[in-house]
Design a protein around this motif. Structure first.
Motif, short mmCIF file in Angstrom:
data_model
loop_
_atom_site.label_atom_id
_atom_site.label_comp_id
_atom_site.label_asym_id
_atom_site.label_seq_id
_atom_site.Cartn_x
_atom_site.Cartn_y
_atom_site.Cartn_z
N THR A 50 -6.04 11.97 10.00
CA THR A 50 -6.34 13.27 9.39
C THR A 50 -7.79 13.25 8.95
OG1 THR A 50 -5.62 12.45 7.27
CG2 THR A 50 -4.03 13.72 8.55
N GLN B 246 -0.04 10.65 12.78
CA GLN B 246 0.09 10.90 11.33
C GLN B 246 1.47 11.37 10.93
OE1 GLN B 246 -1.36 10.65 8.44
NE2 GLN B 246 -3.12 9.54 9.22
N ALA B 247 2.23 11.91 11.89
CA ALA B 247 3.58 12.36 11.56
C ALA B 247 4.58 11.23 11.73
CB ALA B 247 3.95 13.52 12.48
N THR B 248 4.08 10.01 11.96
CA THR B 248 4.89 8.82 12.22
C THR B 248 5.72 8.92 13.49
OG1 THR B 248 5.35 8.98 9.84
CG2 THR B 248 5.99 6.99 10.89
N GLY C 84 8.84 11.26 14.45
CA GLY C 84 8.64 10.80 13.08
C GLY C 84 9.66 11.31 12.09
N ASP C 85 10.16 12.54 12.31
CA ASP C 85 11.16 13.13 11.41
C ASP C 85 12.37 12.24 11.29
OD1 ASP C 85 10.83 16.50 12.76
OD2 ASP C 85 9.55 15.32 11.43
N PHE D 33 7.27 -0.89 6.75
CA PHE D 33 6.71 0.41 6.44
C PHE D 33 7.88 1.34 6.17
CE2 PHE D 33 3.92 4.09 7.11
CZ PHE D 33 4.80 5.05 7.60
N THR E 186 -1.79 3.75 4.54
CA THR E 186 -0.89 2.80 5.20
C THR E 186 -0.80 3.20 6.65
OG1 THR E 186 0.96 4.20 4.65
CG2 THR E 186 0.59 2.31 3.26
N GLY E 187 -1.76 2.79 7.47
CA GLY E 187 -1.63 3.08 8.88
C GLY E 187 -0.66 2.09 9.46
N LEU E 188 -0.19 2.41 10.66
CA LEU E 188 0.66 1.48 11.37
C LEU E 188 -0.19 0.70 12.36
CD1 LEU E 188 3.70 3.84 12.00
CD2 LEU E 188 3.69 1.83 10.55
N ILE F 56 14.44 1.61 11.81
CA ILE F 56 15.72 2.16 11.35
C ILE F 56 15.57 3.68 11.36
CG2 ILE F 56 17.34 2.30 9.43
CD1 ILE F 56 16.66 -0.51 8.71
N ILE G 210 12.50 8.92 11.59
CA ILE G 210 12.26 7.51 11.28
C ILE G 210 12.37 7.24 9.79
CG2 ILE G 210 10.44 5.75 11.24
CD1 ILE G 210 9.59 6.76 13.97
N GLY G 211 13.06 6.14 9.46
CA GLY G 211 13.21 5.74 8.06
C GLY G 211 12.33 4.56 7.73
N VAL G 212 12.56 3.46 8.45
CA VAL G 212 11.86 2.22 8.16
C VAL G 212 11.30 1.63 9.46
CG1 VAL G 212 12.09 -0.14 7.27
CG2 VAL G 212 13.39 1.70 6.24
N ILE G 213 10.06 1.12 9.37
CA ILE G 213 9.51 0.36 10.50
C ILE G 213 9.22 -1.03 9.98
CG2 ILE G 213 7.61 0.17 12.13
CD1 ILE G 213 7.34 3.20 12.05
N SER H 232 0.83 -1.20 0.00
CA SER H 232 0.00 0.00 0.00
C SER H 232 0.87 1.25 0.00
CB SER H 232 -0.94 0.01 1.20
OG SER H 232 -0.21 -0.16 2.39
N VAL I 164 12.28 9.14 3.22
CA VAL I 164 13.62 8.54 3.10
C VAL I 164 13.82 7.79 1.79
CG1 VAL I 164 13.99 8.32 5.55
CG2 VAL I 164 13.02 6.42 4.32
N CYS J 177 -1.75 16.16 12.84
CA CYS J 177 -0.36 16.60 12.95
C CYS J 177 -0.03 17.21 14.30
CB CYS J 177 0.00 17.59 11.84
SG CYS J 177 -0.07 16.82 10.23
#
Lengths: 117, 122
Positions: free
Chosen positions: B20, B58-60, B90-91, A61, B29-31, B42, B93-96, A31, A66, B5
């Motif tokens: 939002t 929403q800002a991860t 969130g700023d 995810f 794509t929610g977590l 990462i 964060i690259g990968v979860i 997604s 990035v 936000c």
């Protein structure tokens, strides 16, 4: 919106996402969202020996911010260009048909414009 | 109801999920599916942090419980530094990644040698 729609149509395809830290992750596009965050399934890192950090991760995810590249399947893109968008700032010349322009009219208009009309 | 936000994350274990209100998009794509799962994060500075996802927004920005950092090096095996309950902005964060516990248990961390991940360069 355009790329969000494009990625929505690509859901289910196998893609390789290259990140801005040089990590490349291959997986099935599950997604995408408005921020172009990407969820991949069945993931494996491209160079697993160099990057064993994600060996036990099968779904992930990826934050849109990035992503450097999203490598698409070769046959997933229509490569025949029929219509295109060209950014104005890169245009050097626009060549017009010779009889398509009234040069005198253009001269007058340009002078008027330059004068501040 | 909190606005979008906002960084108003609730610090108890029953975290609310913020959405939002202009979500007319079909794909989100929610977590959500990862809440209460063990995840591997990462970060932009190249760190790998493993923990249980408790909440996100929403800002991860995320809340990670029972977290520990996995430090990879080329000289010795993987080191684990226990961190506890963390909020990661969130700023950063690259990968979860969803950690597969069976796969993870089968790894011998003392034998793994790797260069640390590079930081994210925009």
């Amino acid at each position: 919106m355009l790329f969000f729609s494009y990625f929505k149509d690509l859901v289910g395809q196998e893609v390789t996402v290259e990140l801005k830290n040089d990590l490349a992750i291959r997986g099935t596009l599950h997604s995408v969202d408005q921020y172009l965050n990407i969820k991949l399934e069945n993931t494996r890192v491209v160079d697993q020996d160099k990057y064993p950090h994600m060996l036990s991760v099968r779904n992930c995810f990826i934050r849109g911010s990035v992503v450097r590249y999203v490598q698409l399947p070769p046959d997933g893109v229509d490569l025949s260009v029929r219509n295109c968008f060209i950014r104005g700032s890169v245009v050097r010349y626009v060549q017009l048909p010779p009889d398509g322009v009234d040069v005198d009219l253009l001269h007058d208009a340009a002078r008027r414009e330059a004068r501040g009309g | 109801m909190p606005t979008k936000c906002s960084m108003k994350l609730l610090l108890n274990y029953h975290c609310n999920l913020f959405r939002t209100f202009n979500c007319s998009m079909a794909t989100t794509t929610g977590l959500e599916s990862l809440v209460d799962q063990i995840i591997s994060v990462i970060t932009n500075d190249g760190r790998n942090i493993v923990g249980v996802l408790k909440g996100f927004d929403q800002a991860t920005n995320i809340i990670l419980d029972e977290s520990h950092e996995r430090v990879f090096s080329t000289k010795e095996g993987v080191q684990q530094h226990v961190l506890g309950l963390y909020i990661i902005r969130g700023d950063n964060i690259g990968v979860i990644g969803e950690l597969d516990e069976e796969l993870d248990a089968s790894l011998d961390f003392s034998k793994l040698r790797a260069h640390p991940l590079k930081p994210v360069v925009h």
